[in-house]
Design an enzyme around this catalytic site. Structure first.
Site, short mmCIF file in Angstrom:
data_model
loop_
_atom_site.label_atom_id
_atom_site.label_comp_id
_atom_site.label_asym_id
_atom_site.label_seq_id
_atom_site.Cartn_x
_atom_site.Cartn_y
_atom_site.Cartn_z
N ASP A 402 62.84 29.38 45.00
CA ASP A 402 61.82 29.82 44.07
C ASP A 402 62.36 31.10 43.44
OD1 ASP A 402 59.32 30.17 42.92
OD2 ASP A 402 58.72 31.51 44.54
N LYS A 403 61.84 31.46 42.31
CA LYS A 403 62.33 32.71 41.72
C LYS A 403 61.44 33.88 42.12
CE LYS A 403 61.72 34.07 37.49
NZ LYS A 403 61.42 35.50 37.51
N THR A 404 60.18 33.76 41.74
CA THR A 404 59.29 34.90 41.93
C THR A 404 59.03 35.12 43.41
OG1 THR A 404 58.26 34.14 39.95
CG2 THR A 404 57.16 35.90 41.13
N GLU A 507 48.75 41.02 37.66
CA GLU A 507 47.46 41.46 37.13
C GLU A 507 47.22 42.92 37.48
OE1 GLU A 507 44.28 38.70 38.18
OE2 GLU A 507 44.55 38.06 36.10
N LYS A 572 45.04 35.96 27.95
CA LYS A 572 46.42 36.37 28.16
C LYS A 572 47.15 35.22 28.83
CE LYS A 572 46.45 38.41 32.72
NZ LYS A 572 45.60 39.32 33.44
N LYS A 806 58.47 20.49 41.71
CA LYS A 806 59.48 21.07 42.60
C LYS A 806 59.79 20.09 43.73
CE LYS A 806 58.41 25.96 41.95
NZ LYS A 806 58.09 27.23 42.62
N ASP A 827 58.14 31.61 48.79
CA ASP A 827 57.22 32.52 49.46
C ASP A 827 55.78 32.23 49.13
OD1 ASP A 827 57.29 33.33 46.81
OD2 ASP A 827 56.72 35.37 47.35
N ASP A 831 55.19 26.91 46.54
CA ASP A 831 56.45 26.41 47.08
C ASP A 831 56.24 25.50 48.29
OD1 ASP A 831 57.74 28.09 45.24
OD2 ASP A 831 57.45 29.77 46.62
#
Lengths: 1140, 369
Positions: A402-404, A507, A572, A806, A827, A831
């Site tokens: 995962d990236k984040t 946020e 947003k 994924k 994390d 995921d």
């Protein structure tokens, strides 16, 4: 497309199950209706009761094929007249079964205790207006239950009344999904009256395990009026297991009880993952089973051939018993076959399973003990959820990350914003000034480039468009996960202790960012949002609707009404989801900023707003209400309304939030690639951000040629997407697969700089086109093309992925040719699907709650620990277990082979060569401890070297030590040793007068000499293989040999009263008194080990001294870039490297 | 000013971030930094290279070759004489006996086999009988005994173990000793006569003791009712094994060699490992320093032929052998040691050559690095 499928699936689910109707407080509006019985509130997580434990547990255990096999062998021994007593196989089996039963019984007792604790917990129930105390297990569906602060909910409740004024309550779901932040739940409006008179029914779906999904409807009957209908969603549902916080007391009606609660439905254990090593073991087992059966068959056939010769079957000195003579010939043949099976059954030992289990269980402690995995920040080390997969860590070919939060820290920091095309930067004075950037002013005096009105609108939008809660400073208790202190630099002293709670850290970053510019969010009070503006005035906005964020829409909105009566919608979201919904002329000014920010690795969000006219609002309001009340397809309907409302907005600006790279992320990725592991980044983030992260992590190099397959490239040609997709796939395939030089030897993939590296980028939309192409034939073709391209790329980036996608990718790779071992690391809750799907799932104890950790097989605090986990621990575990398995088969082959050969010399009569004690003890005592110690402690290459030379990982890739070649080698070695032992002693016994007083040795001496050679040889063989001699190894190896000698003396030194035959009486001592026996033992041990020593010498030397060539190779790749760099990769601004 | 305050905040932030461990902090402690848990136990890491193994090969070679030569010489110096008296050929003196064998015949058949010893036997000479194609190691046979009966247990004497079937009872009387092994005890009587050149025939004294393991005779085997009991009384109520000519208490006139502790019996009860085997029969003690135990010359073997082997194509042999420290004659060990020693030595030389060449190359590589 995926979304649609998903909904179809869920929709199908909802249609299939009926809804249930519940009468609140058991007050039925129409008494005629039969009351449906629901299950009671008892939680049963235990598997057994006192009565059924024995049969059920035994049944469970003997369902395992190995146990069943040993049981059969044991029964054969009991029933048929066999050469060895049933004890020899019964005892180990009994031991294994008992230990397992005790362990499982203990675990079940713990579960019983936990169940009882939950079931007997006293709760307060309102019955006919009176508060009565009850055991938790007595709660029935429809009961009104009172819960006080810090109590856990005894069942799934619909919140009816809260002691808080605003009809909310806070809960933490730490024990459910591990998220420790407070979540707000709402009462059903219109029920905050006297609960005793409340007459209502609830219609809701049947229980389902998804924690975050719930649809229902409440009908409230008031004095013959038309019933009021209220929608119920997950925000009204309090889940069993969650804890009430910050709220004195609530009342709720029990909705799902006992085993039907969402917690209980989620309780079902994860599916068992099986490691590749276990598959190898099973394959080898099959081979040995074949060997066993063929040995028994050969012996049986030869026996009857031999017996057919005159005088051999029943010579005068050896007559059969009456019963023997009367037995049917074919039955006798069959029992003879079974007897041979029993005689040779030690070739497949029970002890191997025990040793493998022990090795895995004990071995996994080294992961939890490793202090390198300890993270001082969260004060935790690694966590092992399953020990079955230790060796799999050494076999990983694909890493999906995962990236984040995994590659990056998920520690968001507001970097800059852009309002109306002007950039506003918040930076330290020391930081470099971008040419583009305007000079930074003091924070609270924003330069009014875009006009004050625009600025303030933007900042108000930031302050309003979120779901952040303000943590009250009065509150006591543990500090929660997502709390952040307000910057002390902001001149608002009262708020200094104030923190924000939100489900997503960006946020908080945005709210805090707005605060720096002078707009502070003060909190939500009875649906009114309070904002402290630059002039220190409090502005109030009534919160009308929250159009919640979801990863598919990738945006969220709020509808608020300002004091002046204007209804505003603030939205947003990701640029791709905002840009199509705003006026196009505004887009261009902002797009440049957004893209530039994205390439720098920042998370960008665009902010838009829209004034809603009274009619528009009324229409939206009605639509939303209606959709929320829907029992079926609620989500689809909501989505439709959302999409309808969020149109024609005007863009105000964009924000950039930095997400820092994890410590040593780049080094880790590089090490993984050096180890021959292909790293795929699967992220929900946008392509530019993800790409820059990839560059920063050095997954993409400057020289990497990027093959891009995204919506953007697909739309380039101006033709139909499908056609373009087809064309691009073929083109990339040609480039990456066909033109690439053929791989050398599979494992040693050239990764030197001469060959072109390819990186592949695909996004979610395109992926679903690839996977779910319109025609079935195309689909499989695209899939295989896609896979082939990906497999030839050094790294692959999949962006804009939904969680299910994924998992789909992982599944696809997992099931591709060669069944590569996959590892997923992540994390967050998004995921979980891929963590569960991959062979090995690794959770990072990050900030996005604990769901990933809960569902993972291993959990580590930081990404950087992955390197040691795979390269050191994984490698070692694999080598250890592979050696363990091979050694076990080997030692039992050379144990049983002499016994087989002996049949040729004893008239195929199933006469065992060894005494029963030796047969039983061989695997349990004499040779089990050294291999266990070896398999726990061996470091054939020391950890530091493994970490420094990632390439060493490739040596064991693709199950290198458990393939058929090494297996054949070990088998041949076993055969060689077995032959040597038997025939060496056979020639010695051509004259059995071996003592210096002329006395002769008998058959038990023969067996004991062979057995002594055997025990010493297999132990010394292990000693030769041991490269890491700790005192434990010394102790265990020499100790086992000593123990064997002592045991033999002891066993032969006493006339054992319980034995029928004193076969070994003084046999061992007499053997030692014979010089010839000594000489033959020494000779045969040496001769058996000689080829082994020779091989070690001749084999390509492995050791610290001989690692020069590898080191220079790997080092050449690593050293120039081995220092961490901050995430700034402007030089690689992508366009120059992409193909399109 | 800004910067410094900002940094301070940052640290604050970090401190609060440490919170989320929450409850977990209390449970999980930092892993102990012990050598064992960190897999850093001090360890000896031997690396077998040509360099380290070479000396071992030479040492093995140099040790084994002399040992092998010693063993070979010793084995060759052992004198052994073997004569087959089965009587399978018509020319054989025992042919008649073997042909006319019957279990019921009361008069024993005797045959004499002459032989010539070409060398004098100097020290103690051991007389063995050898049997071929006799499966003493057959499972049905091996287990057909009752060790507790043989140990002198009175209960087992009366009620032999089931394992002895079908040799446990005869005419409802327990068989002592029971079982197939005891039943088939070798009962040929072998006697040796030295034919003096002057024509007289001298009977050679054959020692009957010291042929069984000491522990077998004194511990494992024992007569029921203790050492000094009247054996015929103790064995009252039992019957002799079917094939025996005499009951067990009449095996020897010597009380200490009678009954279950008869050494011939004990030797027979130790089942042989292979179907061709020899068992110690008698020992010819060395009489004096001057005269060889068995001088060169003509001998006669007198056999009381009681033991049939023709029915299963067996063979009977009489073996005379001297003994060395390594036991009886067996060239196998000597040859094996010489072979292994030579192979090791040869490998050592090969390795030395290889190591020499490789070593140079390696050194070169290292220098170039």
């Amino acid at each position: 497309m995926l979304r649609r499928r998903l909904n179809r699936l869920l929709g199908g689910d909802e249609r299939r199950v009926d809804s249930r109707t519940i009468y609140v407080g058991h007050r039925s509006s129409s008494p005629g209706e039969p009351i449906i019985k629901f299950c009671d509130n008892r939680i049963v997580s235990s598997k057994y009761t006192v009565w059924n434990f024995l049969p059920k547990n035994l049944f469970e255990q003997f369902r395992r094929i190995a146990n069943f096999y040993f049981l059969i062998i044991f029964l054969v021994q009991v029933i048929v007249d066999t050469p060895t007593s049933p004890v020899t196989s019964g005892l180990p089996l009994f031991f294994v079964i008992t230990v397992t039963a005790i362990k499982q019984g203990y675990e079940d007792w713990l579960r019983h205790k936990a169940d009882n604790e939950v079931n007997k917990y006293p709760v307060t129930v309102l019955e006919q207006g009176e508060r009565t105390r009850k055991d938790s297990e007595k709660i029935k569906v429809g009961d009104v239950v009172e819960v006080e602060e810090d109590e856990t909910f005894p069942c799934d409740l619909i919140l009816l009344q809260s002691s808080r004024d605003d009809g909310t309550c806070y809960v933490t779901t730490a024990s459910l999904d591990g998220e420790s932040n407070h979540k707000t739940h709402y009462t059903v409006s219109d029920t905050e009256k006297d609960l005793e008179t409340l007459n209502a029914t609830i219609e809701c779906e049947q229980p389902q395990p998804d924690l975050y999904k719930f649809v229902g409807r409440m009908h409230i009957y008031k004095n013959d009026q038309e019933p009021v209908v209220r929608s119920l969603g997950p925000e009204n549902l309090l889940l069993k297991g969650a804890t009430l916080k910050n709220t004195q007391r609530i009342y709720g009606v029990a909705l799902y009880t006992g085993m039907e609660t969402k917690m209980a439905l989620n309780y079902q254990g994860k599916s068992q993952k099986r490691s590749a090593v276990e598959k190898s073991i099973n394959a080898f087992l099959l081979v040995y089973l074949c060997i066993l059966v063929s040995k028994a068959l050969v012996c049986t056939i030869l026996k009857y051939v031999w017996q057919s010769r005159p005088g051999q079957d029943e010579p005068w000195y050896n007559e059969k018993t009456q019963r023997d003579k009367e037995t049917n010939l074919y039955l006798k043949m069959f029992t003879d076959f079974l007897s041979f099976m029993v005689l040779f059954n030690f070739i497949i030992p029970v002890s191997m399973y025990v040793t493998v289990e022990m090795q895995k269980f004990l071995g996994s402690f080294f992961i939890t003990w490793d202090k390198d995995f300890f993270d001082p920040e969260i004060k935790e080390g690694a966590l092992v959820n399953t020990s079955d997969l230790n060796e799999e860590l050494g076999q990983v070919e694909y890493v999906f990350t995962d990236k984040t939060g995994t590659l990056t820290q998920n520690n968001m920091e507001f970097i800059e914003c852009c309002i109306d095309g002007f950039q506003y930067k918040y930076r330290d004075a020391s930081s470099e000034l971008d040419g583009f950037c305007v000079a930074d002013g003091p924070v609270n005096k924003v330069q009014e480039k875009a006009g004050r009105a625009k600025e303030e609108l933007f900042l108000r939008a930031l302050c309003l468009c979120h779901t952040v809660q303000v943590k009250e400073p009065t509150e006591q208790g543990p500090v929660d996960g997502l709390m952040d202190q307000v910057d002390a630099g902001v001149p608002h002293p009262p708020q200094e202790q104030r923190g924000f709670i939100a489900s997503s850290p960006d946020e908080v970053a945005l709210v805090k960012g707005a605060m720096r510019y002078g707009f502070t969010f003060l909190g939500l009070e009875s649906r009114n949002m309070k904002i402290l503006n630059r002039n220190n005035d409090v502005e109030m906005y009534e919160l009308l609707h929250v159009l919640t964020f979801d990863p598919v829409r990738r945006r969220m909105s709020v509808i608020v009404r300002s004091n002046s009566g204007d209804t505003l919608l603030f939205c947003k979201g990701a640029d791709s989801s905002i840009f199509p919904r705003v006026r196009q002329e505004e887009v261009e000014r902002i797009r440049m900023h957004v893209e530039r920010n994205a390439t720098e690795g920042y998370r960008t969000l665009c902010v838009a707003y829209k004034y809603l006219s009274a009619e528009e609002f009324a229409q939206a309001d009605a639509g939303l209400m209606e959709a929320r009340l829907a029992l079926q397809n609620r989500e689809e309907k909501l989505l439709a309304v959302y999409n309808q409302v969020e149109t024609d907005m005007s863009l105000i600006g964009a924000t950039a939030v930095e997400d820092r790279l994890q410590e040593e992320a780049a080094e880790t990725m590089e090490a993984l690639q050096g180890a021959g592991i292909k790293v795929w980044v699967l992220t929900g983030d946008k392509m530019e951000t993800a790409k820059s992260t990839c560059y920063a992590c050095r997954l993409f190099q400057r020289s990497t040629e990027l093959l891009e397959l995204t919506v953007r490239t697909l739309e380039d040609g101006g033709r139909k997407r499908e056609e373009r997709l087809h064309e691009l796939l073929l083109e990339y395939h040609k480039k990456a697969v066909q033109d690439a030089p053929p791989l050398k030897g599979g494992i040693t993939r050239t990764w030197s700089s001469e060959t072109q590296d390819y990186g592949f980028i695909i996004d979610g939309a395109t992926l679903s086109m690839v996977l779910n192409s319109s025609s079935e034939s195309n689909s499989s073709r695209y899939k295989s093309l896609f896979l082939q391209i990906c497999q030839n790329c050094t790294s692959v980036l999949c962006c804009r992925m939904a969680p299910l996608q994924k998992a789909q990718i992982v599944k696809m790779v997992k099931n591709s040719k060669g069944n590569p071992i996959t590892l997923s690391i992540g994390d967050g809750a998004n995921d979980v699907s891929m963590i569960l799907e991959a062979h090995v799932g690794i959770g990072i104890k990050g900030k996005e709650g604990r769901q990933a950790v809960r569902n993972s097989d291993y959990a580590i605090p930081k990404l950087k620990h992955l390197k040691k986990l795979l390269l050191a621990h994984g490698h070692l575990y694999y080598v250890r277990i592979a050696h363990l398995v091979q050694y076990f088969f080997y030692k039992n082959l050379c144990f049983i082979l002499p016994q087989f050969l002996y049949q040729f010399f004893c008239g195929y009569s199933q006469q065992p060569l060894y005494d029963a004690a030796y047969l039983t003890m061989y695997n349990i005592c004499f040779t089990s401890m050294p291999i266990l110690a070896y398999s726990l402690l061996e470091q054939h290459i020391c950890i530091e070297v493994l970490l420094d030379n990632a390439a060493l990982y490739r040596e064991i890739a693709k199950n290198g030590m458990l393939r058929w070649r090494p297996f054949l080698y070990w088998t041949l070695l076993g055969v060689f040793h077995g032959l040597l032992f038997f025939f060496g002693v056979r020639y010695l016994f051509s004259n059995p007068a071996l003592q210096d007083n002329g006395q002769v040795f008998g058959n038990w001496s023969y067996g004991t000499i062979v057995f002594t050679i055997l025990v010493f040889t297999v132990t010394l063989k292990l000693a030769l293989d041991t490269r890491h001699w700790t005192w434990i190894n010394h102790f265990v190896i020499w100790g086992s040999l000593l123990f064997y000698v002592f045991f033999s003396f002891f066993w032969g030194g006493i006339i054992w009263p319980f034995l029928k035959q004193q076969r070994l009486y003084f046999v061992f001592a007499n053997m030692l008194s014979s010089v010839s026996a000594w000489l033959v033992i020494i000779l045969l041990i040496l001769l058996s080990l000689l080829p082994e020593i020779l091989l070690v010498v001749f084999r390509k030397p492995r050791g610290p001294n001989s690692r020069q060539p590898v080191e220079s190779n790997a080092g050449g790749h690593q050293s120039p870039r081995s220092t961490a760099q901050p995430l700034l990769m402007k030089t690689f601004s992508d366009e120059s490297n992409t193909v399109i | 000013m800004m910067a410094s305050s900002y940094n301070a905040k940052d640290e604050d932030g970090h401190i609060t971030v440490t919170g989320p461990g929450g409850g977990a902090v209390l449970r999980s402690k930092k892993p102990e930094n012990t050598a064992f848990k960190q897999q850093r136990l001090p360890a000896w890491q031997p690396i077998l290279t040509a360099g380290t193994v070479l000396p071992a090969f030479f040492i093995i070679g140099l040790l084994f070759i002399p040992i092998g030569i010693g063993l070979f010489v010793t084995s060759n110096n052992i004198k052994e004489f073997e004569i087959d008296y089965t009587g399978a050929d018509t020319s054989s003196p025992c042919f008649n006996c073997s042909q006319n064998f019957s279990w019921n015949s009361t008069s024993p058949c005797t045959c004499t086999v002459p032989f010539y010893l070409e060398q004098p036997y100097e020290s103690n000479v051991y007389v063995y009988y050898g049997l071929s194609n006799f499966y003493q190691n057959h499972r049905r046979y091996v287990k057909s005994r009752d060790d507790s009966q043989l140990n002198g247990n009175l209960k087992s004497l009366r009620e032999p173990s089931k394992e002895c079937e079908p040799y446990a009872y005869h005419n409802n009387k327990p068989i002592a000793p029971c079982g197939a092994i005891a039943n088939s005890m070798f009962n040929d009587t072998l006697e040796l006569f030295y034919n003096d050149p002057n024509g007289t025939s001298v009977k050679i004294l054959l020692g009957t003791t010291g042929i069984a393991w000491w522990t077998d005779k004194h511990v494992k085997f024992g007569n029921p009712g203790g050492v000094d009991s009247n054996l015929s009384a103790v064995f009252q109520g039992t019957t002799k094994p079917l094939n025996w000519r005499r009951p067990v208490y009449e095996l020897d006139s010597d009380q200490s060699n009678n009954g279950f502790v008869n050494e011939d019996f004990i030797v027979w009860m130790r089942t042989a490992a292979l179907p061709t085997f020899r068992k110690l029969y008698r020992i010819i003690g060395k009489s004096s320093q001057m005269v060889p135990t068995l001088p060169r010359g003509n001998y006669t073997l007198e056999v009381v032929y009681n033991y049939p082997v023709r029915s299963f194509e067996g063979r009977k042999r009489m073996i005379l052998s001297t003994i060395s420290w390594m036991g009886g004659k067996n060239p196998f060990l000597g040859i094996a040691y010489i072979t292994v020693g030579s192979v090791c030595f040869f490998l050592g030389v090969v390795l030395l050559v290889i190591h020499h060449k490789c070593g140079n190359r390696n050194n070169g590589a290292e220098i170039s690095n």
